[in-house]
Motif scaffolding. Structure first.
Motif, PDB file in Angstrom:
ATOM      1  N   LYS A  78       2.507  -1.796  -0.511  1.00 16.93           N
ATOM      2  CA  LYS A  78       2.149  -3.217  -0.659  1.00 16.93           C
ATOM      3  C   LYS A  78       2.392  -3.983   0.636  1.00 16.93           C
ATOM      4  O   LYS A  78       1.627  -4.889   0.982  1.00 16.93           O
ATOM      5  N   SER A  79       3.427  -3.614   1.365  1.00 15.04           N
ATOM      6  CA  SER A  79       3.702  -4.259   2.654  1.00 15.04           C
ATOM      7  C   SER A  79       2.574  -3.986   3.643  1.00 15.04           C
ATOM      8  O   SER A  79       2.108  -4.898   4.338  1.00 15.04           O
ATOM      9  N   ALA A  80       2.121  -2.752   3.691  1.00 15.27           N
ATOM     10  CA  ALA A  80       1.011  -2.396   4.591  1.00 15.27           C
ATOM     11  C   ALA A  80      -0.264  -3.137   4.194  1.00 15.27           C
ATOM     12  O   ALA A  80      -1.000  -3.656   5.053  1.00 15.27           O
ATOM     13  N   ILE A  81      -0.522  -3.232   2.900  1.00 20.12           N
ATOM     14  CA  ILE A  81      -1.705  -3.951   2.411  1.00 20.12           C
ATOM     15  C   ILE A  81      -1.595  -5.439   2.750  1.00 20.12           C
ATOM     16  O   ILE A  81      -2.562  -6.057   3.195  1.00 20.12           O
ATOM     17  N   THR A  82      -0.406  -6.004   2.554  1.00 19.03           N
ATOM     18  CA  THR A  82      -0.177  -7.420   2.866  1.00 19.03           C
ATOM     19  C   THR A  82      -0.518  -7.715   4.324  1.00 19.03           C
ATOM     20  O   THR A  82      -1.257  -8.657   4.628  1.00 19.03           O
ATOM     21  N   ILE A  83       0.032  -6.932   5.225  1.00 19.05           N
ATOM     22  CA  ILE A  83      -0.183  -7.163   6.659  1.00 19.05           C
ATOM     23  C   ILE A  83      -1.649  -6.926   7.024  1.00 19.05           C
ATOM     24  O   ILE A  83      -2.245  -7.713   7.770  1.00 19.05           O
ATOM     25  N   GLY A  84      -2.249  -5.879   6.467  1.00 15.49           N
ATOM     26  CA  GLY A  84      -3.670  -5.608   6.729  1.00 15.49           C
ATOM     27  C   GLY A  84      -4.570  -6.726   6.227  1.00 15.49           C
ATOM     28  O   GLY A  84      -5.499  -7.159   6.928  1.00 15.49           O
ATOM     29  N   LEU A  85      -4.295  -7.209   5.017  1.00 18.19           N
ATOM     30  CA  LEU A  85      -5.082  -8.301   4.448  1.00 18.19           C
ATOM     31  C   LEU A  85      -4.926  -9.570   5.283  1.00 18.19           C
ATOM     32  O   LEU A  85      -5.917 -10.237   5.619  1.00 18.19           O
ATOM     33  N   ALA A  86      -3.698  -9.894   5.640  1.00 15.84           N
ATOM     34  CA  ALA A  86      -3.432 -11.107   6.424  1.00 15.84           C
ATOM     35  C   ALA A  86      -4.173 -11.064   7.759  1.00 15.84           C
ATOM     36  O   ALA A  86      -4.793 -12.051   8.172  1.00 15.84           O
ATOM     37  N   MET A  87      -4.125  -9.931   8.430  1.00 14.07           N
ATOM     38  CA  MET A  87      -4.766  -9.832   9.741  1.00 14.07           C
ATOM     39  C   MET A  87      -6.289  -9.820   9.633  1.00 14.07           C
ATOM     40  O   MET A  87      -6.986 -10.347  10.507  1.00 14.07           O
ATOM     41  N   THR A  88      -6.810  -9.244   8.567  1.00 18.25           N
ATOM     42  CA  THR A  88      -8.259  -9.273   8.350  1.00 18.25           C
ATOM     43  C   THR A  88      -8.735 -10.701   8.132  1.00 18.25           C
ATOM     44  O   THR A  88      -9.728 -11.136   8.727  1.00 18.25           O
ATOM     45  N   LEU A  89      -8.009 -11.440   7.290  1.00 21.15           N
ATOM     46  CA  LEU A  89      -8.372 -12.838   7.040  1.00 21.15           C
ATOM     47  C   LEU A  89      -8.242 -13.674   8.307  1.00 21.15           C
ATOM     48  O   LEU A  89      -9.105 -14.503   8.620  1.00 21.15           O
ATOM     49  N   SER A  90      -7.161 -13.458   9.060  1.00 24.21           N
ATOM     50  CA  SER A  90      -6.934 -14.206  10.290  1.00 24.21           C
ATOM     51  C   SER A  90      -8.055 -13.971  11.307  1.00 24.21           C
ATOM     52  O   SER A  90      -8.597 -14.915  11.877  1.00 24.21           O
ATOM     53  N   THR A  91      -8.410 -12.723  11.510  1.00 25.10           N
ATOM     54  CA  THR A  91      -9.467 -12.384  12.474  1.00 25.10           C
ATOM     55  C   THR A  91     -10.807 -12.946  12.027  1.00 25.10           C
ATOM     56  O   THR A  91     -11.563 -13.486  12.846  1.00 25.10           O
ATOM     57  N   THR A  92     -11.094 -12.847  10.728  1.00 26.24           N
ATOM     58  CA  THR A  92     -12.351 -13.390  10.195  1.00 26.24           C
ATOM     59  C   THR A  92     -12.433 -14.890  10.428  1.00 26.24           C
ATOM     60  O   THR A  92     -13.467 -15.408  10.875  1.00 26.24           O
ATOM     61  N   LEU A  93     -11.338 -15.599  10.158  1.00 28.59           N
ATOM     62  CA  LEU A  93     -11.325 -17.047  10.371  1.00 28.59           C
ATOM     63  C   LEU A  93     -11.462 -17.404  11.848  1.00 28.59           C
ATOM     64  O   LEU A  93     -12.151 -18.359  12.199  1.00 28.59           O
ATOM     65  N   LYS A  94     -10.813 -16.644  12.726  1.00 25.58           N
ATOM     66  CA  LYS A  94     -10.924 -16.902  14.171  1.00 25.58           C
ATOM     67  C   LYS A  94     -12.383 -16.884  14.611  1.00 25.58           C
ATOM     68  O   LYS A  94     -12.840 -17.775  15.331  1.00 25.58           O
ATOM     69  N   TYR A  95     -13.118 -15.848  14.183  1.00 29.30           N
ATOM     70  CA  TYR A  95     -14.509 -15.705  14.618  1.00 29.30           C
ATOM     71  C   TYR A  95     -15.464 -16.617  13.852  1.00 29.30           C
ATOM     72  O   TYR A  95     -16.575 -16.853  14.306  1.00 29.30           O
TER      73      TYR A  95
END
Length: 195
Positions: A78-95
């Motif tokens: 769940k920790s790995a999923i949390t960090i992966g999800l957060a970074m995916t959302l962050s990168t998507t919002l940046k672009y």
């Protein structure tokens, strides 16, 4: 009806201008003055985010497998999923948003003390730090894990402003994404397992 829409538009515009001004003023006050030792420390906090975001899920998983503890193994995933999800959302919002970096927008006022890539909103470092802190807190549920985890994440957020690479609102966006990703991941797991 038109008057209400016009009033809402005027209020929204005034709030937006005020918040942008506040965002800039806070950034400017935290970014000013040269403090080489402090700035080096802030770069250290920022640089440690990626290694820690890898070490935390791996550490939780390792502990779970060594102790044959199914809860900790699940928390590691769940920790790995949390960090992966957060970074995916962050990168998507940046672009998607493509907000200009503060040192580019205000080159005469904001000192650039780091060399990030891509866009400004939200802060990826802050997102990752708060996702990691949330995962640690939800995995261990001990004050002596939670307080240092969030203190570190808070310093990462501050460092991004101090280094002149993010506005306070970028950091706030990262905090919301990081914590939200952890809470969402744990909630979905709870619903799936009906606990």
């Amino acid at each position: 009806m038109i008057k209400k829409i016009l009033l809402i538009f005027i209020l929204f515009s005034a709030t937006s201008v005020f918040c942008q001004g506040l965002d800039y003023r806070v950034l400017r006050s935290l970014n000013k003055n040269e403090m080489p030792c402090w700035d080096k420390t802030m770069k250290g906090f920022s640089s440690a985010v990626t290694p820690l975001s890898i070490a935390v899920p791996v550490g939780i998983l390792t502990q779970g497998y060594i102790q044959k503890n199914d809860v900790m193994i699940r928390n590691g995933y769940k920790s790995a999923i949390t960090i992966g999800l957060a970074m995916t959302l962050s990168t998507t919002l940046k672009y998607t948003i493509k907000r200009q970096r503060p040192y580019d927008k205000y080159p005469n006022d904001i000192v650039q003390r780091d060399h990030p890539s891509t866009f400004s909103f939200p802060s990826g470092h802050t997102t990752c730090a708060f996702a990691t802190a949330t995962a640690m807190s939800l995995s261990y549920k001990k004050w002596y894990v939670t307080i240092p985890s969030f203190a570190y994440a808070g310093l990462v957020g501050y460092s991004r402003i101090r280094l002149g690479v993010h506005y306070p609102s970028d950091v706030l966006g990262g905090i919301i994404l990081g914590i939200g990703s952890g809470l969402l991941t744990w909630q979905i797991d709870k619903m799936v397992n009906k606990k």
